[in-house]
Design a protein around this motif. Structure first.
Motif, PDB file in Angstrom:
ATOM      1  N   MET A   1       0.846  -1.200   0.000  1.00  0.00           N
ATOM      2  CA  MET A   1       0.000   0.000   0.000  1.00  0.00           C
ATOM      3  C   MET A   1       0.880   1.248   0.000  1.00  0.00           C
ATOM      4  O   MET A   1       1.888   1.305   0.700  1.00  0.00           O
ATOM      5  CB  MET A   1      -0.917   0.000   1.221  1.00  0.00           C
ATOM      6  N   TYR A 150      -3.866   6.718  -9.631  1.00  0.00           N
ATOM      7  CA  TYR A 150      -4.308   5.583  -8.838  1.00  0.00           C
ATOM      8  C   TYR A 150      -5.665   5.105  -9.349  1.00  0.00           C
ATOM      9  O   TYR A 150      -6.399   5.870 -10.001  1.00  0.00           O
ATOM     10  CB  TYR A 150      -4.402   5.965  -7.352  1.00  0.00           C
ATOM     11  N   PRO A 151      -6.033   3.846  -9.091  1.00  0.00           N
ATOM     12  CA  PRO A 151      -7.353   3.371  -9.519  1.00  0.00           C
ATOM     13  C   PRO A 151      -8.457   4.206  -8.887  1.00  0.00           C
ATOM     14  O   PRO A 151      -8.360   4.597  -7.723  1.00  0.00           O
ATOM     15  CB  PRO A 151      -7.401   1.926  -9.008  1.00  0.00           C
ATOM     16  N   ASN A 153     -11.261   5.566  -6.805  1.00  0.00           N
ATOM     17  CA  ASN A 153     -11.590   5.129  -5.460  1.00  0.00           C
ATOM     18  C   ASN A 153     -12.706   6.015  -4.910  1.00  0.00           C
ATOM     19  O   ASN A 153     -12.526   7.238  -4.768  1.00  0.00           O
ATOM     20  CB  ASN A 153     -10.347   5.202  -4.564  1.00  0.00           C
ATOM     21  N   PHE A 198      -6.032   4.735   0.784  1.00  0.00           N
ATOM     22  CA  PHE A 198      -4.816   4.326   0.072  1.00  0.00           C
ATOM     23  C   PHE A 198      -4.291   2.987   0.579  1.00  0.00           C
ATOM     24  O   PHE A 198      -3.569   2.291  -0.150  1.00  0.00           O
ATOM     25  CB  PHE A 198      -3.749   5.413   0.170  1.00  0.00           C
ATOM     26  N   THR A 200      -5.959   0.427   0.828  1.00  0.00           N
ATOM     27  CA  THR A 200      -6.639  -0.610   0.050  1.00  0.00           C
ATOM     28  C   THR A 200      -6.091  -0.699  -1.376  1.00  0.00           C
ATOM     29  O   THR A 200      -6.518  -1.565  -2.153  1.00  0.00           O
ATOM     30  CB  THR A 200      -8.147  -0.324  -0.027  1.00  0.00           C
ATOM     31  N   ILE A 201      -5.173   0.173  -1.733  1.00  0.00           N
ATOM     32  CA  ILE A 201      -4.619   0.219  -3.096  1.00  0.00           C
ATOM     33  C   ILE A 201      -3.257  -0.455  -3.099  1.00  0.00           C
ATOM     34  O   ILE A 201      -2.391  -0.147  -2.279  1.00  0.00           O
ATOM     35  CB  ILE A 201      -4.517   1.677  -3.578  1.00  0.00           C
ATOM     36  N   ASP A 202      -3.049  -1.392  -4.000  1.00  0.00           N
ATOM     37  CA  ASP A 202      -1.787  -2.148  -4.040  1.00  0.00           C
ATOM     38  C   ASP A 202      -0.626  -1.302  -4.557  1.00  0.00           C
ATOM     39  O   ASP A 202       0.488  -1.380  -4.033  1.00  0.00           O
ATOM     40  CB  ASP A 202      -1.937  -3.385  -4.927  1.00  0.00           C
ATOM     41  N   ILE A 204       0.489   2.430  -7.178  1.00  0.00           N
ATOM     42  CA  ILE A 204       0.128   3.591  -7.980  1.00  0.00           C
ATOM     43  C   ILE A 204       1.196   3.755  -9.053  1.00  0.00           C
ATOM     44  O   ILE A 204       2.255   3.120  -9.004  1.00  0.00           O
ATOM     45  CB  ILE A 204      -0.022   4.868  -7.123  1.00  0.00           C
TER      46      ILE A 204
END
Length: 409
Positions: A1, A150-151, A153, A198, A200-202, A204
């Motif tokens: 993360m 980033y994806p 969100n 952030f 939860t995001i693998d 960027i």
């Protein structure tokens, strides 16, 4: 993360932000830069071009020192102030075409860069890395944010939208007719929400600013080796936006000469790999991947990569800029080094193939090629595979102005 932190930005007072904000230094001609500096004493260009004060050009380490001096003078004169508490900075740009870019300015981690949580898709040039690292170390600040994506969100979007519903701290329109807005986000609960999102995001991705992020990483490593404990060196200023807000344009290629080929022999050589159709004077624009535009000797051609050539081993091999290099630039036109061969030029896709046609018709270049833009999915696949695109594969917006938020070390 990824670790994305708030920081205490140094930034212009509200009444002067539109006067301070400047495009990147290299985006000005010398004449254009001087015109703006002659008429605007608050422009950030006075910091970036400190020799202007003495009516002389200053280069190298002397320039770096003077940049720091001009910056300190702006602070002493109250043009810049530093926020008292750390903040994320919600930032929105509406460009002249109506494109909207919404994200936030924050501090990203050099450790995440090192560990590939912040992923790259372009190579960097060592001497540029080292030069900018020395520049940062001397001036003690970073005024140009790295563009990260980033994806999408919903949690981050909700907090930013809530912040942007209030009156902006900054609202100004540039001479390019972009309207820009900034809101400091200091509420501790909302900051915690963004940090949690952030988590939860693998990973960027760097969209723009590979040299800036690399130089920041090298600077942090150098200070760690020297035993200097300044946490600010472990982060670099970034503008983070969701993938759906990113605008990616292609870079078209223009080439001097045909490497000994006649027009006829060049077309015959191309025919081995591409299905070719002469479009005459009618502008052709590709509509599919692996389709290219070529402009040569007053005529447009469509080039379709033959299906027999469409066996790809990795994401890079199926990238159109790589295909152009593998099948045309290197084998037919003899261009090995796309960074340094002066026969090769680039124009970004905002100018389209009509601009390419005009350049070639003037006689400075011989042949031009156009293609579809790289997609965000292609960018991510290449970064995830640890591969790098050819130079000038993407022209990505938004482009931030310098001097609006500054990250100090």
């Amino acid at each position: 993360m990824p670790k994305i932190l708030p920081f205490r930005a140094v930034r212009p007072t509200r009444d002067k932000v539109s006067l301070v904000a400047a495009r990147a230094y290299e985006h000005y001609t010398e004449e254009g830069r001087k015109f703006r500096m002659d008429r605007n004493p608050f422009s950030f260009l006075h910091i970036l071009d400190p020799g202007y004060k003495y009516h002389k050009e200053v280069t190298g380490r002397d320039r770096f020192t003077l940049v720091r001096n001009r910056y300190q003078e702006f602070k002493e004169d109250g043009i810049f102030i530093q926020d008292e508490q750390p903040a994320y900075y919600a930032y929105k740009i509406i460009d002249r075409d109506g494109n909207v870019f919404s994200g936030m300015i924050a501090a990203a981690s050099v450790e995440d860069y090192e560990n590939n949580i912040i992923r790259k898709h372009e190579e960097t040039i060592q001497h540029r890395e080292e030069l900018f690292k020395e520049y940062l170390d001397t001036v003690g600040f970073n005024a140009e944010a790295v563009l990260l994506t980033y994806p999408d969100n919903s949690d981050i979007e909700r907090v930013l939208e809530k912040t942007m519903a209030s009156r902006a701290e900054y609202e100004f329109t540039t001479t390019f007719r972009d309207t820009q807005y900034l809101w400091p986000l200091t509420d501790e609960a909302e900051i915690a929400e963004i940090k949690k999102a952030f988590e939860t995001i693998d990973c960027i991705y760097i969209a723009d600013g590979h040299h800036r992020s690399r130089s920041s990483y090298l600077l942090a490593k150098a200070h760690q080796e020297d035993g200097k404990k300044n946490e600010a060196f472990n982060y670099f200023m970034s503008y983070l936006i969701p993938e759906s807000d990113l605008k990616i344009y292609e870079f078209n290629r223009i080439i001097k000469g045909l490497n000994g080929h006649t027009k006829e022999s060049f077309l015959v050589a191309l025919d081995a790999v591409f299905r070719i159709e002469n479009r005459g004077t009618a502008l052709y624009k590709p509509t599919k991947k692996h389709h290219f535009t070529m402009y040569l000797d007053g005529e447009f051609y469509s080039l379709y990569l033959r299906h027999s050539q469409r066996e790809f081993g990795n994401p890079l091999e199926r990238l159109d800029t790589q295909l152009l290099y593998d099948h045309i630039l290197r084998p037919l036109l003899g261009i090995e080094d796309m960074r340094n061969d002066d026969r090769l030029g680039y124009t970004d896709g905002r100018k389209d193939m009509v601009y390419v046609k005009d350049i070639i018709d003037k006689g400075d270049f011989t042949v031009g090629f156009g293609m579809l833009p790289v997609t965000i999915q292609e960018l991510k696949e290449i970064a995830d595979a640890g591969l790098t695109m050819p130079p000038k594969s993407t022209y990505i917006e938004p482009k931030l102005r310098s001097g609006i938020t500054i990250y100090e070390f």
